[in-house]
Design a protein around this motif. Sequence first.
Motif, PDB file in Angstrom:
ATOM      1  N   TRP A 204       0.826  -1.205   0.000  1.00 28.17           N
ATOM      2  CA  TRP A 204       0.000   0.000   0.000  1.00 28.17           C
ATOM      3  C   TRP A 204       0.863   1.259   0.000  1.00 28.17           C
ATOM      4  CZ3 TRP A 204      -4.650   2.211  -0.555  1.00 28.17           C
ATOM      5  CH2 TRP A 204      -4.830   3.492  -0.008  1.00 28.17           C
ATOM      6  N   LEU A 205       1.904   1.254   0.813  1.00 23.50           N
ATOM      7  CA  LEU A 205       2.740   2.445   0.969  1.00 23.50           C
ATOM      8  C   LEU A 205       3.679   2.679  -0.204  1.00 23.50           C
ATOM      9  CD1 LEU A 205       3.987   2.728   4.678  1.00 23.50           C
ATOM     10  CD2 LEU A 205       2.926   4.514   3.287  1.00 23.50           C
ATOM     11  N   TYR A 206       4.217   1.618  -0.776  1.00 22.33           N
ATOM     12  CA  TYR A 206       5.353   1.793  -1.662  1.00 22.33           C
ATOM     13  C   TYR A 206       5.165   1.309  -3.091  1.00 22.33           C
ATOM     14  CZ  TYR A 206       7.470   2.878   2.770  1.00 22.33           C
ATOM     15  OH  TYR A 206       7.732   3.462   3.986  1.00 22.33           O
ATOM     16  N   LYS A 207       4.092   0.594  -3.393  1.00 26.47           N
ATOM     17  CA  LYS A 207       3.857   0.178  -4.767  1.00 26.47           C
ATOM     18  C   LYS A 207       2.833   1.087  -5.437  1.00 26.47           C
ATOM     19  CE  LYS A 207       5.498  -4.566  -4.554  1.00 26.47           C
ATOM     20  NZ  LYS A 207       5.223  -5.984  -4.879  1.00 26.47           N
TER      21      LYS A 207
ATOM     22  N   PRO B 192       9.820  -0.452  -5.118  1.00 28.04           N
ATOM     23  CA  PRO B 192      10.721   0.552  -4.552  1.00 28.04           C
ATOM     24  C   PRO B 192      11.494   0.102  -3.316  1.00 28.04           C
ATOM     25  CG  PRO B 192       8.659   1.570  -5.194  1.00 28.04           C
ATOM     26  CD  PRO B 192       8.464   0.085  -5.329  1.00 28.04           C
ATOM     27  N   LEU B 193      10.967  -0.815  -2.534  1.00 29.00           N
ATOM     28  CA  LEU B 193      11.716  -1.255  -1.355  1.00 29.00           C
ATOM     29  C   LEU B 193      13.045  -1.890  -1.757  1.00 29.00           C
ATOM     30  CD1 LEU B 193       9.055  -2.737   1.114  1.00 29.00           C
ATOM     31  CD2 LEU B 193      10.263  -0.545   1.247  1.00 29.00           C
ATOM     32  N   ILE B 194      13.057  -2.603  -2.864  1.00 26.93           N
ATOM     33  CA  ILE B 194      14.303  -3.196  -3.346  1.00 26.93           C
ATOM     34  C   ILE B 194      15.241  -2.105  -3.857  1.00 26.93           C
ATOM     35  CG2 ILE B 194      15.324  -4.682  -5.104  1.00 26.93           C
ATOM     36  CD1 ILE B 194      12.860  -6.467  -4.884  1.00 26.93           C
ATOM     37  N   GLY B 195      14.697  -1.156  -4.608  1.00 29.22           N
ATOM     38  CA  GLY B 195      15.518  -0.085  -5.168  1.00 29.22           C
ATOM     39  C   GLY B 195      16.128   0.809  -4.110  1.00 29.22           C
TER      40      GLY B 195
ATOM     41  N   LEU C 266       5.883  12.392   4.563  1.00 36.09           N
ATOM     42  CA  LEU C 266       5.352  13.659   5.071  1.00 36.09           C
ATOM     43  C   LEU C 266       4.094  14.062   4.314  1.00 36.09           C
ATOM     44  CD1 LEU C 266       8.485  15.972   5.616  1.00 36.09           C
ATOM     45  CD2 LEU C 266       6.980  15.034   7.385  1.00 36.09           C
ATOM     46  N   ARG C 267       4.139  13.935   3.012  1.00 35.36           N
ATOM     47  CA  ARG C 267       3.005  14.348   2.192  1.00 35.36           C
ATOM     48  C   ARG C 267       1.783  13.476   2.425  1.00 35.36           C
ATOM     49  NH1 ARG C 267       6.373  15.523  -3.454  1.00 35.36           N
ATOM     50  NH2 ARG C 267       6.381  17.798  -3.252  1.00 35.36           N
ATOM     51  N   LEU C 268       1.997  12.218   2.735  1.00 31.15           N
ATOM     52  CA  LEU C 268       0.888  11.314   3.012  1.00 31.15           C
ATOM     53  C   LEU C 268       0.314  11.504   4.418  1.00 31.15           C
ATOM     54  CD1 LEU C 268       1.791   9.893   0.399  1.00 31.15           C
ATOM     55  CD2 LEU C 268       1.535   7.711   1.584  1.00 31.15           C
ATOM     56  N   SER C 269       1.072  12.142   5.302  1.00 35.03           N
ATOM     57  CA  SER C 269       0.771  12.070   6.729  1.00 35.03           C
ATOM     58  C   SER C 269      -0.286  13.040   7.214  1.00 35.03           C
ATOM     59  CB  SER C 269       2.052  12.272   7.553  1.00 35.03           C
ATOM     60  OG  SER C 269       2.903  11.153   7.416  1.00 35.03           O
TER      61      SER C 269
ATOM     62  N   ILE D  34      -6.773   4.741  18.345  1.00 38.43           N
ATOM     63  CA  ILE D  34      -7.194   5.973  17.673  1.00 38.43           C
ATOM     64  C   ILE D  34      -6.671   5.935  16.245  1.00 38.43           C
ATOM     65  CG2 ILE D  34      -6.883   8.480  17.652  1.00 38.43           C
ATOM     66  CD1 ILE D  34      -6.437   8.176  20.775  1.00 38.43           C
ATOM     67  N   HIS D  35      -7.553   6.229  15.272  1.00 39.31           N
ATOM     68  CA  HIS D  35      -7.117   6.143  13.876  1.00 39.31           C
ATOM     69  C   HIS D  35      -7.867   7.160  13.028  1.00 39.31           C
ATOM     70  CE1 HIS D  35      -4.708   3.275  11.348  1.00 39.31           C
ATOM     71  NE2 HIS D  35      -5.261   4.050  10.416  1.00 39.31           N
ATOM     72  N   GLY D  36      -7.131   7.921  12.219  1.00 41.42           N
ATOM     73  CA  GLY D  36      -7.750   8.872  11.304  1.00 41.42           C
ATOM     74  C   GLY D  36      -8.421   8.169  10.138  1.00 41.42           C
ATOM     75  N   ARG D  37      -9.635   8.598   9.814  1.00 39.16           N
ATOM     76  CA  ARG D  37     -10.334   7.980   8.685  1.00 39.16           C
ATOM     77  C   ARG D  37      -9.560   8.178   7.387  1.00 39.16           C
ATOM     78  NH1 ARG D  37     -15.046   5.797   7.991  1.00 39.16           N
ATOM     79  NH2 ARG D  37     -16.014   6.585   9.898  1.00 39.16           N
ATOM     80  N   TYR D  38      -8.856   9.294   7.254  1.00 42.19           N
ATOM     81  CA  TYR D  38      -8.153   9.602   6.016  1.00 42.19           C
ATOM     82  C   TYR D  38      -6.649   9.385   6.145  1.00 42.19           C
ATOM     83  CZ  TYR D  38     -12.718  11.499   5.078  1.00 42.19           C
ATOM     84  OH  TYR D  38     -14.080  11.618   4.917  1.00 42.19           O
ATOM     85  N   ASP D  39      -6.283   8.440   7.002  1.00 45.53           N
ATOM     86  CA  ASP D  39      -4.876   8.077   7.166  1.00 45.53           C
ATOM     87  C   ASP D  39      -4.397   7.358   5.906  1.00 45.53           C
ATOM     88  OD1 ASP D  39      -2.417   6.951   7.881  1.00 45.53           O
ATOM     89  OD2 ASP D  39      -3.023   6.630   9.961  1.00 45.53           O
ATOM     90  N   MET D  40      -3.462   7.961   5.187  1.00 40.57           N
ATOM     91  CA  MET D  40      -2.953   7.383   3.951  1.00 40.57           C
ATOM     92  C   MET D  40      -1.647   6.620   4.153  1.00 40.57           C
ATOM     93  SD  MET D  40      -4.815   7.760   1.254  1.00 40.57           S
ATOM     94  CE  MET D  40      -6.476   8.423   1.124  1.00 40.57           C
ATOM     95  N   VAL D  41      -1.109   6.648   5.370  1.00 39.96           N
ATOM     96  CA  VAL D  41       0.096   5.876   5.675  1.00 39.96           C
ATOM     97  C   VAL D  41      -0.288   4.518   6.246  1.00 39.96           C
ATOM     98  CG1 VAL D  41       2.221   5.801   7.044  1.00 39.96           C
ATOM     99  CG2 VAL D  41       1.467   7.964   6.034  1.00 39.96           C
TER     100      VAL D  41
END
Length: 322
Positions: A146-149, A176-179, A204-207, A262-269
């Motif tokens: 989810w985070l890196y592909k 990207p994790l391999i790269g 940062l931009r996702l957070s 506690i979790h943000g509904r729009y948490d993209m990380v």
Amino acid sequence: MSHCLYPQIATYKEEWLTVSQHHQIYIEQSGNPNGIPVVYLHGGPGGGSSENHRRYFDPEIYRIILFDQRGCGKSLPTLSLDNNTTWDLVNDIEAIRKHLLIDKWLVSGGSWGTTLALCYGIKYSDKILAFILRGIFLGTQKEYDWLYKSDGAARFFPDYYREFSSVLAQGEQADPLIGYHRIFQGNNELAKTSASKAWYLWELRLSTIEYQHIKPLKVEDTHKALCMAQLSSYYFYQNCFLNENYIMANMSEIAEIPAIIIHGRYDMVCQLGVADELVNAWENATLQILTQAGHSGFESQTIDAICKATDTMASFLNESHQ
């Protein structure tokens, strides 16, 4: 009642604890020396603790313990990957508890700090009063993907993802994790710095959903970017040194420990569905979904929720131990 961060307070003790032949862990204490002991686990891996993490907790009620995990923050040596695994960090937490002569404590943390808290809980459940966790991350393949592909968070931020992947060779962009691992294991320091900034800026931009419209986010602390990117890349390349689905497979070890999640509904990380899955398997946990929050621990609604949770938990712990 609205909550905000508690006023800034000074530490009353700072020290470095030797936890191996190679590592010294920075520890600080603040608040009430006779209060409810709480340890806060920072994110990353490699994020380091913040003075604002102290401010989630009422300093008159809590004995607040922060520390920097191996290789980051004020811990020594910086950026060291030697003897640096999830289980080394778990054992460091226990070493800190013993060093501070604490019987049981409240364990709190955000993002990667939740992974570490849960792993610590599975191994040392009898040392925990309760959990307060924000932004659940369980260290599973679906979360890395989810985070890196390109078919995960990248679908929401294609322009930012192009920048994130642009430091990689064309053939490495599919994974990207391999790269990134190749770059960070190499000897080109300029390439490492450039890749570290790209990695850190992507997160940062996702957070946050709260501040991006005010001013563009940028990397202002190169050292923090180096720690965050290189330690996170190292851990995630190694699957956080966990068997797939390790935490969910061992939930029985912590099922009876009370927890506020506690979790943000729009948490993209860290995806909300992961937190929901965890709480559905945890009979003593409650999930608070924040309807106007993303991932950052310092968005307005998140601050309010965490500080309210620490007050609620303090009342519960005081009542249950009378």
